[in-house]
Motif scaffolding. Structure first.
Motif, PDB file in Angstrom:
ATOM      1  N   GLU A   1       6.540  -1.281  10.530  1.00 32.31           N
ATOM      2  CA  GLU A   1       8.172  -1.408  10.429  1.00 32.31           C
ATOM      3  C   GLU A   1       8.678  -2.797  10.076  1.00 32.31           C
ATOM      4  OE1 GLU A   1       9.337   1.986  13.799  1.00 32.31           O
ATOM      5  OE2 GLU A   1       9.161  -0.174  14.495  1.00 32.31           O
ATOM      6  N   ILE A   2       8.251  -3.558  10.359  1.00 29.35           N
ATOM      7  CA  ILE A   2       8.354  -5.050  10.050  1.00 29.35           C
ATOM      8  C   ILE A   2       8.075  -5.545   8.721  1.00 29.35           C
ATOM      9  CG2 ILE A   2       7.979  -7.625  10.446  1.00 29.35           C
ATOM     10  CD1 ILE A   2       7.604  -7.068  13.393  1.00 29.35           C
ATOM     11  N   SER A   3       6.948  -4.977   8.311  1.00 27.19           N
ATOM     12  CA  SER A   3       6.767  -5.094   6.747  1.00 27.19           C
ATOM     13  C   SER A   3       7.663  -4.255   5.902  1.00 27.19           C
ATOM     14  CB  SER A   3       5.109  -4.740   6.747  1.00 27.19           C
ATOM     15  OG  SER A   3       4.211  -5.563   7.194  1.00 27.19           O
ATOM     16  N   ARG A   4       7.812  -2.994   6.358  1.00 30.22           N
ATOM     17  CA  ARG A   4       8.500  -2.227   5.835  1.00 30.22           C
ATOM     18  C   ARG A   4      10.053  -2.703   5.676  1.00 30.22           C
ATOM     19  NH1 ARG A   4       5.785   1.791   8.115  1.00 30.22           N
ATOM     20  NH2 ARG A   4       7.260   2.342   9.621  1.00 30.22           N
ATOM     21  N   ARG A   5      10.691  -3.470   6.673  1.00 30.93           N
ATOM     22  CA  ARG A   5      11.979  -3.919   6.676  1.00 30.93           C
ATOM     23  C   ARG A   5      12.055  -5.009   5.973  1.00 30.93           C
ATOM     24  NH1 ARG A   5      17.409  -3.055   7.745  1.00 30.93           N
ATOM     25  NH2 ARG A   5      18.340  -4.969   8.713  1.00 30.93           N
TER      26      ARG A   5
ATOM     27  N   ALA B   1      12.532  -9.023   0.753  1.00 31.30           N
ATOM     28  CA  ALA B   1      11.955 -10.390   1.088  1.00 31.30           C
ATOM     29  C   ALA B   1      10.637 -10.579   1.088  1.00 31.30           C
ATOM     30  CB  ALA B   1      12.527 -10.511   2.717  1.00 31.30           C
ATOM     31  N   MET B   2       9.924  -9.219   0.776  1.00 35.29           N
ATOM     32  CA  MET B   2       8.387  -9.297   0.646  1.00 35.29           C
ATOM     33  C   MET B   2       8.094  -8.240  -0.323  1.00 35.29           C
ATOM     34  SD  MET B   2       5.594  -8.474   3.711  1.00 35.29           S
ATOM     35  CE  MET B   2       5.794  -6.741   3.329  1.00 35.29           C
ATOM     36  N   ASP B   3       7.112  -8.518  -1.017  1.00 40.66           N
ATOM     37  CA  ASP B   3       6.848  -7.826  -2.322  1.00 40.66           C
ATOM     38  C   ASP B   3       5.328  -7.025  -1.522  1.00 40.66           C
ATOM     39  OD1 ASP B   3       5.527  -6.266  -4.152  1.00 40.66           O
ATOM     40  OD2 ASP B   3       5.616  -7.977  -5.657  1.00 40.66           O
ATOM     41  N   ALA B   4       5.354  -5.955  -0.995  1.00 40.21           N
ATOM     42  CA  ALA B   4       4.280  -5.283  -0.518  1.00 40.21           C
ATOM     43  C   ALA B   4       2.863  -5.168  -1.504  1.00 40.21           C
ATOM     44  CB  ALA B   4       4.600  -3.893   0.195  1.00 40.21           C
TER      45      ALA B   4
END
Length: 250
Positions: A130-134, A140-143
């Motif tokens: 959930e942190i990564s998805r948020r 703030a992050m390019d998956a």
């Protein structure tokens, strides 16, 4: 200032009792919970059922609350606090902004707000996924740029890289890319991580071998559907690398 309170708690409204003096840690958790969702307001001195019971004497001077919240959150959450008089009692309305990154309490607790199975709002721990998805949702992050730790250079297919070069040529992409070596091309397009040299998620989805994609990105699937009115004329699925899928659709 005299003002009425909302009728009930919602995703952005939280009531907190202060009869026994809500601890700094509990208040910080409530702040983090709202900040990690959509922001909102905390009414300190109000019971869960909406009864106004007022501020504890130690909280009636609200001037120091913003500094306390900033010191108990990381990165610091900057709130606005307003002291209100409701039903003859003092209440603090704490306005919490929506965080542009994931925030935690100074003790490392990360929470988010959601509507529970009973239809009422609740705060729950934020899990790693959930942190990564948020972060991705906030930009703030390019998956796709994240390295895949279990992947190796051998998981990238030279045939798919050749297909990529054909696409650059065919669709009049940046011609300078065609003069780069395979390693330089992968680096320039972010298909491998510059620090670790590992394939990124984008690299696997574009150039990955079929077996590697099935093993490392098991949720990858492309659906192609053609509708005529409400009737499905064509409905196919593929787990192949993306450029091959584009050619297949063409």
């Amino acid at each position: 200032m005299t003002r009425s309170i909302p009728a009930a708690e919602t995703l952005t409204i939280e009531f907190k009792s202060d009869q026994k003096r809500l601890s700094d840690a509990e208040l910080a958790e409530a702040i983090v919970c709202l900040a990690n969702t959509e922001g909102g307001s905390i009414y300190l001195g109000v019971e869960d059922d909406g009864r106004v019971t007022g501020l504890h004497p130690s909280h009636q001077n609200v001037v120091g609350l913003p500094a306390m919240v900033a010191n108990h959150t990381s990165p610091s959450v900057h709130v606005r606090v307003e002291r209100l008089e409701m039903e003859g009692r003092l209440v603090a309305r704490i306005e919490v902004p929506k965080a542009r990154e994931v925030v935690a309490t100074s003790q490392g607790t990360m929470k988010r707000r959601r509507i529970g199975s009973d239809g009422r709002p609740e705060c729950v721990p934020m899990l790693p996924g959930e942190i990564s998805r948020r972060l991705s949702d906030l930009g703030a992050m390019d998956a796709s740029a994240q390295p895949v730790s279990a992947a190796t250079a051998a998981d990238l297919d030279p045939v798919e890289r050749a297909r990529l070069r054909q696409f650059v040529d065919r669709f009049h992409g940046e011609r300078a890319l065609l003069d780069l070596s395979d390693g330089e091309l992968d680096g320039a397009l972010g298909l491998v991580d510059a620090t670790t040299g590992l394939p990124t998620l984008a690299g696997l989805l574009l150039l990955g071998r079929d077996e590697a994609i099935r093993r490392l990105v098991p949720t990858h699937e492309v659906a192609f559907q053609v509708l005529e009115g409400e009737e499905v004329r064509y409905n196919e699925f593929s787990r192949a690398p993306l450029l091959r899928v584009v050619e297949w659709i063409e």
